[in-house]
Motif scaffolding. Structure first.
Motif, short mmCIF file in Angstrom:
data_model
loop_
_atom_site.label_atom_id
_atom_site.label_comp_id
_atom_site.label_asym_id
_atom_site.label_seq_id
_atom_site.Cartn_x
_atom_site.Cartn_y
_atom_site.Cartn_z
N VAL A 61 0.82 -1.21 0.00
CA VAL A 61 0.00 0.00 0.00
C VAL A 61 0.85 1.27 0.00
O VAL A 61 0.36 2.35 -0.30
N THR A 62 2.16 1.15 0.30
CA THR A 62 3.02 2.33 0.23
C THR A 62 3.39 2.68 -1.22
O THR A 62 3.94 3.74 -1.47
N ASP A 63 3.10 1.78 -2.14
CA ASP A 63 3.24 2.08 -3.56
C ASP A 63 1.96 2.79 -3.98
O ASP A 63 0.96 2.16 -4.31
N VAL A 64 1.97 4.09 -3.92
CA VAL A 64 0.75 4.88 -4.08
C VAL A 64 0.07 4.62 -5.41
O VAL A 64 -1.15 4.44 -5.50
N ALA A 65 0.84 4.61 -6.48
CA ALA A 65 0.26 4.41 -7.81
C ALA A 65 -0.39 3.03 -7.93
O ALA A 65 -1.52 2.90 -8.43
N ALA A 66 0.30 1.99 -7.45
CA ALA A 66 -0.25 0.63 -7.54
C ALA A 66 -1.48 0.48 -6.66
O ALA A 66 -2.48 -0.14 -7.06
N ALA A 67 -1.41 1.01 -5.43
CA ALA A 67 -2.54 0.90 -4.52
C ALA A 67 -3.77 1.62 -5.06
O ALA A 67 -4.89 1.10 -5.02
N THR A 68 -3.54 2.80 -5.59
CA THR A 68 -4.64 3.56 -6.18
C THR A 68 -5.28 2.80 -7.33
O THR A 68 -6.50 2.69 -7.44
N SER A 69 -4.44 2.23 -8.18
CA SER A 69 -4.94 1.49 -9.33
C SER A 69 -5.74 0.26 -8.91
O SER A 69 -6.83 0.00 -9.45
N GLU A 70 -5.24 -0.50 -7.95
CA GLU A 70 -5.92 -1.74 -7.54
C GLU A 70 -7.24 -1.45 -6.86
O GLU A 70 -8.25 -2.14 -7.10
N ILE A 71 -7.27 -0.46 -5.99
CA ILE A 71 -8.52 -0.14 -5.29
C ILE A 71 -9.55 0.38 -6.29
O ILE A 71 -10.74 0.00 -6.24
N LEU A 99 15.72 4.59 16.86
CA LEU A 99 14.90 4.83 15.67
C LEU A 99 15.42 6.04 14.89
O LEU A 99 15.65 7.10 15.45
N THR A 100 15.61 5.84 13.59
CA THR A 100 16.03 6.97 12.76
C THR A 100 14.82 7.69 12.18
O THR A 100 13.71 7.14 12.13
N VAL A 101 15.04 8.91 11.76
CA VAL A 101 13.96 9.67 11.13
C VAL A 101 13.46 8.94 9.89
O VAL A 101 12.24 8.85 9.63
N GLU A 102 14.38 8.38 9.12
CA GLU A 102 13.99 7.67 7.90
C GLU A 102 13.11 6.47 8.22
O GLU A 102 12.12 6.21 7.52
N GLU A 103 13.45 5.74 9.28
CA GLU A 103 12.65 4.57 9.67
C GLU A 103 11.27 4.99 10.17
O GLU A 103 10.26 4.35 9.85
N LEU A 104 11.23 6.06 10.95
CA LEU A 104 9.94 6.55 11.43
C LEU A 104 9.03 6.94 10.27
O LEU A 104 7.86 6.56 10.22
N LEU A 105 9.58 7.68 9.31
CA LEU A 105 8.78 8.11 8.17
C LEU A 105 8.35 6.93 7.31
O LEU A 105 7.22 6.92 6.78
N GLU A 106 9.21 5.93 7.19
CA GLU A 106 8.85 4.73 6.43
C GLU A 106 7.67 4.02 7.09
O GLU A 106 6.73 3.58 6.41
N ASP A 107 7.70 3.92 8.41
CA ASP A 107 6.62 3.23 9.13
C ASP A 107 5.32 4.04 9.06
O ASP A 107 4.23 3.47 8.87
N VAL A 108 5.42 5.34 9.21
CA VAL A 108 4.23 6.19 9.13
C VAL A 108 3.63 6.17 7.73
O VAL A 108 2.41 6.22 7.56
N ALA A 109 4.48 6.05 6.72
CA ALA A 109 3.98 5.96 5.34
C ALA A 109 3.07 4.75 5.17
O ALA A 109 2.08 4.80 4.43
N LEU A 110 3.41 3.66 5.87
CA LEU A 110 2.56 2.47 5.81
C LEU A 110 1.34 2.62 6.71
O LEU A 110 0.20 2.51 6.25
N GLY A 111 1.59 2.88 7.99
CA GLY A 111 0.51 2.80 8.97
C GLY A 111 -0.45 3.97 8.99
O GLY A 111 -1.54 3.87 9.55
N VAL A 112 -0.08 5.08 8.39
CA VAL A 112 -0.95 6.26 8.32
C VAL A 112 -1.16 6.68 6.87
O VAL A 112 -2.30 6.81 6.41
N GLY A 113 -0.07 6.87 6.15
CA GLY A 113 -0.19 7.31 4.77
C GLY A 113 -0.97 6.36 3.89
O GLY A 113 -1.69 6.78 2.98
N GLY A 114 -0.88 5.05 4.20
CA GLY A 114 -1.62 4.08 3.41
C GLY A 114 -3.12 4.30 3.46
O GLY A 114 -3.83 4.05 2.48
#
Length: 218
Positions: A61-71, A99-114
């Motif tokens: 779901v973090t692949d925005v284009a693919a997720a948008t297309s499938e839904i 925890l690094t900033v990059e890791e935090l943002l990666e996790d938030v991209a999945l758990g919230v951004g998705g």
């Protein structure tokens, strides 16, 4: 009239699988989006056993284009999405000093951004009476420091759900997060099936007294 449709994002074993089966048993057709092909195929078979028509796709779901297309493809197939259920979160065992900033943002991209991606993709297929449901967690209020990003995700998604609900309410579409106030287990009040029942109830609460967050205490 066609059957109602639920699309489950983050489908697999656990709560998401129980939600898919619960809604299928109540007469919904089911779209399944998950990352594990084998688990997704097994869940697809289980849901079909309840008489549901299913569509299942492996998806990050973090692949925005693919997720948008499938839904959108699922919405076009059924010409409707009545319930969008969002389940994903990232568990990373790191405290705030590790925890690094990059890791935090990666996790938030999945758990919230998705969720943002999923709602925006599904919106055109939702109408009055539609519902957005989210699996929440007590980590939003009582985070474990050794999984610092999970608490941020769960707090963030609860906040986002409130904004989604306020935005869509004038169209008769409501959003709700179910905050699970306990640890999931195979027995007791916090089994995935019982949490799924709580999510079903939250999706069907009286709109006149709607709450965008429901706490499930077991």
């Amino acid at each position: 009239m066609s059957k109602p449709v639920i699309v489950v994002v983050g489908a697999g074993p656990g709560v998401s699988g129980s939600v898919a089966r619960r809604f299928a048993a109540k007469g919904y057709d089911v779209g399944l989006l998950g990352t594990d092909a084998d688990r997704l195929a097994e869940l697809d078979r289980q849901v079909a056993d309840h008489g549901a028509q299913t569509l299942a796709e492996v998806l990050d779901v973090t692949d925005v284009a693919a997720a948008t297309s499938e839904i959108r493809s699922m919405g076009q197939w059924w010409n409707r999405i009545d319930v969008l259920h969002f389940n994903p979160s990232a568990f990373r065992e790191k405290d705030p000093l590790e925890l690094t900033v990059e890791e935090l943002l990666e996790d938030v991209a999945l758990g919230v951004g998705g969720l943002l991606t999923a709602v925006q993709a599904a919106r055109q297929f939702m109408s009055a009476g539609g519902r957005v449901t989210v699996t929440g967690s007590m980590a939003a209020d009582k985070p474990w420091n050794r999984a610092a990003s999970l608490g941020v995700q769960k707090a963030g998604i609860r906040n986002l759900v409130r904004s989604i609900d306020t935005t869509l309410a004038p169209e008769g579409i409501r959003a709700v997060s179910v905050t699970v106030q306990g640890s999931l287990g195979e027995d007791g009040p916090f089994t995935p099936d019982r949490v799924a029942e709580a999510i079903w109830d939250a999706a069907h609460q009286d709109e006149a007294s709607w709450s965008s967050e429901v706490a499930y205490h077991g």
